[in-house]
Motif scaffolding. Sequence first.
Motif, PDB file in Angstrom:
ATOM      1  N   MET A  22      71.444  94.990 100.015  1.00 14.23           N
ATOM      2  CA  MET A  22      70.156  95.437  99.499  1.00 14.23           C
ATOM      3  C   MET A  22      69.885  96.879  99.901  1.00 14.23           C
ATOM      4  N   ALA A  23      70.294  97.267 101.115  1.00 12.35           N
ATOM      5  CA  ALA A  23      70.136  98.659 101.530  1.00 12.35           C
ATOM      6  C   ALA A  23      70.930  99.575 100.618  1.00 12.35           C
ATOM      7  N   GLU A  62      69.017  99.974  97.333  1.00 10.53           N
ATOM      8  CA  GLU A  62      67.806 100.781  97.459  1.00 10.53           C
ATOM      9  C   GLU A  62      68.133 102.244  97.745  1.00 10.53           C
ATOM     10  N   GLN A  63      69.159 102.490  98.534  1.00  9.83           N
ATOM     11  CA  GLN A  63      69.497 103.868  98.886  1.00  9.83           C
ATOM     12  C   GLN A  63      70.223 104.613  97.764  1.00  9.83           C
ATOM     13  N   GLY A 103      60.547  93.727  92.456  1.00  7.67           N
ATOM     14  CA  GLY A 103      61.018  94.385  91.245  1.00  7.67           C
ATOM     15  C   GLY A 103      61.544  93.409  90.217  1.00  7.67           C
ATOM     16  N   HIS A 137      63.747  98.751  92.090  1.00 11.20           N
ATOM     17  CA  HIS A 137      62.381  98.983  91.617  1.00 11.20           C
ATOM     18  C   HIS A 137      62.274 100.267  90.800  1.00 11.20           C
ATOM     19  N   ARG A 160      60.971  94.314  98.528  1.00 11.03           N
ATOM     20  CA  ARG A 160      60.732  95.247  97.422  1.00 11.03           C
ATOM     21  C   ARG A 160      61.627  94.920  96.230  1.00 11.03           C
ATOM     22  N   GLY A 161      62.894  94.574  96.509  1.00  9.04           N
ATOM     23  CA  GLY A 161      63.797  94.216  95.420  1.00  9.04           C
ATOM     24  C   GLY A 161      63.340  92.974  94.687  1.00  9.04           C
ATOM     25  N   ALA A 179      63.406  95.890 102.341  1.00  7.09           N
ATOM     26  CA  ALA A 179      64.084  96.248 101.093  1.00  7.09           C
ATOM     27  C   ALA A 179      64.262  95.026 100.205  1.00  7.09           C
ATOM     28  N   GLY A 213      67.744 102.161  93.839  1.00  6.03           N
ATOM     29  CA  GLY A 213      66.781 101.089  94.028  1.00  6.03           C
ATOM     30  C   GLY A 213      66.520 100.296  92.774  1.00  6.03           C
ATOM     31  N   ALA A 244      69.712  89.916  97.127  1.00  9.87           N
ATOM     32  CA  ALA A 244      68.788  90.747  97.891  1.00  9.87           C
ATOM     33  C   ALA A 244      68.684  90.324  99.349  1.00  9.87           C
TER      34      ALA A 244
END
Length: 269
Positions: free
Chosen positions: A39-40, A43-44, A185, A49, A181-182, A178, A47, A33
């Motif tokens: 990581m982008a 998430e894109q 998660g 999460h 957030r990862g 991001a 994701g 992450a």
Amino acid sequence: MDHGLFGPDSITWRVHADPTYAIGGLRGLLLQALHPLAMAAVEQNGGFHADPWGRLTRTSEYIATITFAPEREALRAAARVRGIHRKLRGRNPFTGDEFRLDRPDLLLWVHCSEVDSLLSVARRGGLDLTDDEADAYLREQVRSAELVGLAAPDVPSSRAELADYFVRVRPELRLTAAARRGARGVVRPPMPGWVQVLTPARPAWGGLAALSMGLLPGWARRMYRLPDLGLTDLAATGALRALRAGALAVPERFRAGPTLKAAKARLSA
């Protein structure tokens, strides 16, 4: 007899069948992450999460397949992963430029984070591997890297080469929004209310996630704004060894995954 890509006498089997495997996998996700583009991309494209349990399960099943399954099945699984990566795109959060998910530098980051985590956690947990055997594991795992599209000469094949790689890549790493957030998660994935109330799943998972955080290298813990103290390493290693000892006390038929069980049944037949 089809022994798969590595075979039961490989160091890969020893590391990936060890009870510390799940902790190593969580550490690998937390480490991955910290790369902004990696990581982008995650998430894109859905994701972590959004579907943490699915992502964890798919990743674990893929590694188990290429480790223990028959060679043809392992190659098919790798081809599916390459096909998915080939189609997906991400957008650089700093420049807005589009990039492919199968870029060699991103594939290499994911690979190195994974093998470093699985190997280091297994050794710290008490798996008896010499330095030469640890290097042999990394040489074996070059094959795994090739399966996702990397060229063998570009992949670290020893502990020294892996350490040099992390030194080179660290200037590119960031704790982005991001990444936060990862990590959340991983540490606190969603659970149904009844599971949280009626079972010990939430505190149990929280303990495993906290242990995975504690097992990160010091520079990664600092990026996550966590303490980087010698005591942290000692406490994490002690907890990991206790967890592994408890797991080893459970008969293998209860703790081994289905792919490993199938491989052992296939070889014994």
